[in-house]
Design a protein around this motif. Structure first.
Motif, PDB file in Angstrom:
ATOM      1  N   SER A 277       0.832  -1.212   0.000  1.00  0.00           N
ATOM      2  CA  SER A 277       0.000   0.000   0.000  1.00  0.00           C
ATOM      3  C   SER A 277       0.863   1.257   0.000  1.00  0.00           C
ATOM      4  CB  SER A 277      -0.922   0.008   1.222  1.00  0.00           C
ATOM      5  OG  SER A 277      -1.869  -1.002   1.090  1.00  0.00           O
TER       6      SER A 277
ATOM      7  N   LEU B 189       8.076  -5.070 -10.007  1.00  0.00           N
ATOM      8  CA  LEU B 189       9.158  -4.085  -9.851  1.00  0.00           C
ATOM      9  C   LEU B 189      10.369  -4.716  -9.161  1.00  0.00           C
ATOM     10  CD1 LEU B 189       7.148  -0.860  -8.849  1.00  0.00           C
ATOM     11  CD2 LEU B 189       8.333  -1.296 -11.009  1.00  0.00           C
TER      12      LEU B 189
ATOM     13  N   LEU C  58       4.055   5.323  -5.744  1.00  0.00           N
ATOM     14  CA  LEU C  58       4.038   5.217  -7.208  1.00  0.00           C
ATOM     15  C   LEU C  58       2.960   6.118  -7.809  1.00  0.00           C
ATOM     16  CD1 LEU C  58       4.532   1.348  -7.506  1.00  0.00           C
ATOM     17  CD2 LEU C  58       6.219   3.133  -8.014  1.00  0.00           C
TER      18      LEU C  58
ATOM     19  N   ASP D  12       4.148  13.194 -11.128  1.00  0.00           N
ATOM     20  CA  ASP D  12       5.371  13.987 -11.329  1.00  0.00           C
ATOM     21  C   ASP D  12       5.970  14.555 -10.053  1.00  0.00           C
ATOM     22  OD1 ASP D  12       5.771  13.527 -13.977  1.00  0.00           O
ATOM     23  OD2 ASP D  12       4.598  15.261 -14.652  1.00  0.00           O
TER      24      ASP D  12
ATOM     25  N   VAL E 135      11.484  12.236  -7.822  1.00  0.00           N
ATOM     26  CA  VAL E 135      11.905  10.924  -7.304  1.00  0.00           C
ATOM     27  C   VAL E 135      12.625  11.077  -5.960  1.00  0.00           C
ATOM     28  CG1 VAL E 135      13.371   8.925  -7.758  1.00  0.00           C
ATOM     29  CG2 VAL E 135      12.107   9.969  -9.614  1.00  0.00           C
TER      30      VAL E 135
ATOM     31  N   LYS F 289      -1.816  -4.613  -6.716  1.00  0.00           N
ATOM     32  CA  LYS F 289      -0.711  -4.036  -5.931  1.00  0.00           C
ATOM     33  C   LYS F 289       0.384  -5.073  -5.697  1.00  0.00           C
ATOM     34  CE  LYS F 289      -3.536  -0.631  -3.512  1.00  0.00           C
ATOM     35  NZ  LYS F 289      -4.089  -0.223  -2.206  1.00  0.00           N
TER      36      LYS F 289
ATOM     37  N   LEU G 215      21.134  -0.399 -11.925  1.00  0.00           N
ATOM     38  CA  LEU G 215      20.188   0.520 -11.294  1.00  0.00           C
ATOM     39  C   LEU G 215      20.880   1.620 -10.512  1.00  0.00           C
ATOM     40  CD1 LEU G 215      17.210   1.072 -10.581  1.00  0.00           C
ATOM     41  CD2 LEU G 215      17.533  -0.389  -8.593  1.00  0.00           C
TER      42      LEU G 215
ATOM     43  N   ARG H 136      12.676   3.878  -8.032  1.00  0.00           N
ATOM     44  CA  ARG H 136      13.630   4.222  -9.095  1.00  0.00           C
ATOM     45  C   ARG H 136      13.418   3.350 -10.343  1.00  0.00           C
ATOM     46  NH1 ARG H 136      17.564   4.339  -4.944  1.00  0.00           N
ATOM     47  NH2 ARG H 136      17.888   6.460  -4.184  1.00  0.00           N
TER      48      ARG H 136
ATOM     49  N   ALA I 194      10.573   2.048 -11.280  1.00  0.00           N
ATOM     50  CA  ALA I 194       9.346   2.541 -11.929  1.00  0.00           C
ATOM     51  C   ALA I 194       9.642   3.820 -12.717  1.00  0.00           C
ATOM     52  CB  ALA I 194       8.269   2.785 -10.883  1.00  0.00           C
ATOM     53  N   ARG I 195      10.463   4.676 -12.140  1.00  0.00           N
ATOM     54  CA  ARG I 195      10.817   5.929 -12.819  1.00  0.00           C
ATOM     55  C   ARG I 195      11.620   5.641 -14.091  1.00  0.00           C
ATOM     56  NH1 ARG I 195      10.821   9.414 -15.377  1.00  0.00           N
ATOM     57  NH2 ARG I 195      11.402  11.604 -15.104  1.00  0.00           N
TER      58      ARG I 195
ATOM     59  N   MET J 162       3.586   9.092 -10.523  1.00  0.00           N
ATOM     60  CA  MET J 162       2.870   9.316 -11.784  1.00  0.00           C
ATOM     61  C   MET J 162       2.330  10.738 -11.868  1.00  0.00           C
ATOM     62  SD  MET J 162       3.169   6.299 -13.142  1.00  0.00           S
ATOM     63  CE  MET J 162       1.973   5.868 -14.366  1.00  0.00           C
TER      64      MET J 162
ATOM     65  N   LEU K 138      12.575   0.386  -5.670  1.00  0.00           N
ATOM     66  CA  LEU K 138      11.442   0.052  -6.554  1.00  0.00           C
ATOM     67  C   LEU K 138      10.894   1.308  -7.220  1.00  0.00           C
ATOM     68  CD1 LEU K 138       9.593  -2.598  -4.341  1.00  0.00           C
ATOM     69  CD2 LEU K 138      11.328  -2.946  -6.111  1.00  0.00           C
TER      70      LEU K 138
ATOM     71  N   GLN L 157       2.255  -5.651  -8.927  1.00  0.00           N
ATOM     72  CA  GLN L 157       3.094  -4.476  -9.186  1.00  0.00           C
ATOM     73  C   GLN L 157       4.368  -4.540  -8.345  1.00  0.00           C
ATOM     74  OE1 GLN L 157       1.508  -0.151  -9.082  1.00  0.00           O
ATOM     75  NE2 GLN L 157       1.764  -0.729  -6.953  1.00  0.00           N
TER      76      GLN L 157
ATOM     77  N   LYS M 130      12.061  12.680 -20.877  1.00  0.00           N
ATOM     78  CA  LYS M 130      10.686  13.004 -20.522  1.00  0.00           C
ATOM     79  C   LYS M 130      10.438  14.488 -20.723  1.00  0.00           C
ATOM     80  CE  LYS M 130       7.014  11.975 -17.466  1.00  0.00           C
ATOM     81  NZ  LYS M 130       6.547  12.094 -16.146  1.00  0.00           N
TER      82      LYS M 130
ATOM     83  N   LYS N 176       0.193  -0.084 -16.008  1.00  0.00           N
ATOM     84  CA  LYS N 176       0.309   0.973 -14.994  1.00  0.00           C
ATOM     85  C   LYS N 176       1.310   2.054 -15.422  1.00  0.00           C
ATOM     86  CE  LYS N 176       0.077   2.448 -10.522  1.00  0.00           C
ATOM     87  NZ  LYS N 176      -0.206   1.816  -9.266  1.00  0.00           N
ATOM     88  N   PHE N 177       2.510   1.653 -15.766  1.00  0.00           N
ATOM     89  CA  PHE N 177       3.572   2.656 -15.934  1.00  0.00           C
ATOM     90  C   PHE N 177       3.740   3.134 -17.373  1.00  0.00           C
ATOM     91  CE2 PHE N 177       4.651   0.169 -12.165  1.00  0.00           C
ATOM     92  CZ  PHE N 177       4.570   1.191 -11.237  1.00  0.00           C
TER      93      PHE N 177
ATOM     94  N   LEU O 269       3.980   1.473  -1.057  1.00  0.00           N
ATOM     95  CA  LEU O 269       4.630   1.539  -2.367  1.00  0.00           C
ATOM     96  C   LEU O 269       3.662   2.080  -3.411  1.00  0.00           C
ATOM     97  CD1 LEU O 269       6.933   0.797  -4.387  1.00  0.00           C
ATOM     98  CD2 LEU O 269       5.904  -1.488  -4.537  1.00  0.00           C
ATOM     99  N   ASP O 270       2.433   1.583  -3.365  1.00  0.00           N
ATOM    100  CA  ASP O 270       1.443   2.009  -4.353  1.00  0.00           C
ATOM    101  C   ASP O 270       1.175   3.507  -4.232  1.00  0.00           C
ATOM    102  OD1 ASP O 270      -0.581   1.212  -6.405  1.00  0.00           O
ATOM    103  OD2 ASP O 270      -1.931   2.083  -4.930  1.00  0.00           O
TER     104      ASP O 270
ATOM    105  N   LEU P 162      19.428   7.370 -15.268  1.00  0.00           N
ATOM    106  CA  LEU P 162      18.304   8.055 -14.634  1.00  0.00           C
ATOM    107  C   LEU P 162      18.255   9.519 -15.052  1.00  0.00           C
ATOM    108  CD1 LEU P 162      16.082   7.284 -12.684  1.00  0.00           C
ATOM    109  CD2 LEU P 162      17.459   8.213 -10.842  1.00  0.00           C
TER     110      LEU P 162
END
Lengths: 176, 174
Positions: free
Chosen positions: A8, B150, A14, A20, A23, B143, B161, A38, A40-41, A18, A36, B146, B174, B121-122, A10-11, B167
């Motif tokens: 939860s 990840l 995230l 913006d 990070v 969730k 990473l 990073r 996703a980014r 999204m 995680l 996800q 973007k 999602k992403f 993490l979600d 990065l």
């Protein structure tokens, strides 16, 4: 922290990513999920896609859809039923308007109609009681009496005409 | 009949680009993604009943087509990288292309459901609720997928990473 709680948190991080949120802000507030976040980014580098050539697919789709519409028996039937039909809606509205206008003109030009309406329905109506017997000698019977209660309501335009409003319909049983 | 056709044309125009992107991100091949997008809409016409959620229904058809395709054609490592670039330093663009290849390879090694959730999602920007409708699972499962997706990506990408350069380039893209 349970796995579900972590998922939860993490979600939530995230979701803000999204939106913006930087990070660094997210990883500082959620250090456990920093790696995680990073990842996703980093995935955003994949977001650009080539411009698709979909025109041929569209022609094929619509050609097939037209044949299905002729034949029926698939999802196109649903689209045929639900598709808006402006011409039909306009015709229905026009007919309804004409009927309403005709009725108004007719009622104004015929006072007898108003009288008939008022005199026929306005008084409270009570039917003659009906007796139903459950035994040959009539010892066990029930009386049924139907009554309609109404009152007059003045209508404004063009001239006040009392119109009956039925306020109750009663079926009463009387047992001897 | 033309009204129904017009509605169906609207459905195609609205959803075909999204379905194309989804398939493209899953398979990494433009012409294949175009062909499968076309096939999604042919299958849509074969449906007997109207779906409760059209978008979820189309994504599910696309997913099934992808699974069928991958069953018949195991994933190849040569990926179509014909994506638009906005000019700039060739060395930097080359680095970004390498980053894309690394990420796609890692993405394609995920379990099918994890890959599905990560892409929706992403890369497609769907909400958890929308994804739950597509994969026909509760939001809690989205969730969890996800999280696991990840984490697997993190492990696959490994030490790369922690390198700061990619990065920073992502920020510039973007």
């Amino acid at each position: 922290m349970s796995e579900r709680d972590f998922e939860s948190k993490l979600d939530d991080a995230l979701r803000r990513l999204m939106l913006d949120v930087p990070v660094d802000d997210l990883t500082a507030s959620e250090p456990d999920a920093a790696d995680l976040i990073r990842v996703a980014r980093r995935l955003q580098v994949l977001a650009p896609t080539p411009a698709p050539q979909l025109a041929d697919g569209r022609r094929r789709f619509l050609s097939l859809a037209a044949r299905r519409l002729d034949r029926g028996g698939s999802i196109v039937d649903w689209f045929r039923r639900t598709a808006p039909r402006p011409a039909l809606a306009f015709a229905v509205a026009l007919v309804a308007l004409l009927v309403a206008a005709s009725a108004m003109i007719f009622s104004q030009s015929n006072p007898a109609l108003q009288m008939t309406l008022t005199q026929t329905v306005a008084p409270t109506f009570t039917a003659t009681p009906t007796r139903i017997s459950f035994s040959p000698d009539g010892a066990r019977s029930v009386d049924l009496r139907l009554s309609i209660d109404s009152h007059d309501l003045p209508l404004p335009n063009p001239q006040p005409v009392p119109a009956p409003v039925i306020s109750a319909i009663k079926l009463t049983a009387f047992h001897d | 009949m033309s009204d129904a056709l017009s509605e169906l044309g609207g459905v195609y125009d609205t959803y075909a680009p999204k379905i194309f992107r989804y398939i493209y991100h899953r398979l990494g091949d433009q012409s294949l993604a175009e062909d499968l997008t076309s096939e999604v809409f042919v299958r849509f016409l074969n449906a007997r009943v109207a779906p409760n959620n059209l978008a979820a229904f189309l994504y599910r058809i696309a997913h099934n087509l992808i699974v069928d395709y991958l069953r018949q054609h195991p994933p190849a490592l040569s990926l179509d990288e014909d994506v638009p670039s906005d000019g700039g330093d060739p060395a930097q663009l080359a680095e970004i292309e390498m980053e894309r290849v690394r990420l796609r390879r890692a993405l394609h090694r995920l379990a099918s459901e994890q890959q599905q959730v990560i892409v929706l999602k992403f890369l497609e920007g769907l909400s958890n609720e929308e994804i739950a409708r597509v994969i026909d699972k509760p939001v809690g499962a989205v969730k969890a997928l996800q999280h696991r997706g990840l984490a697997t990506l993190r492990d696959l990408l490994g030490a790369e990473l922690r390198r700061a350069a990619p990065l920073e380039q992502v920020e510039r893209v973007k």
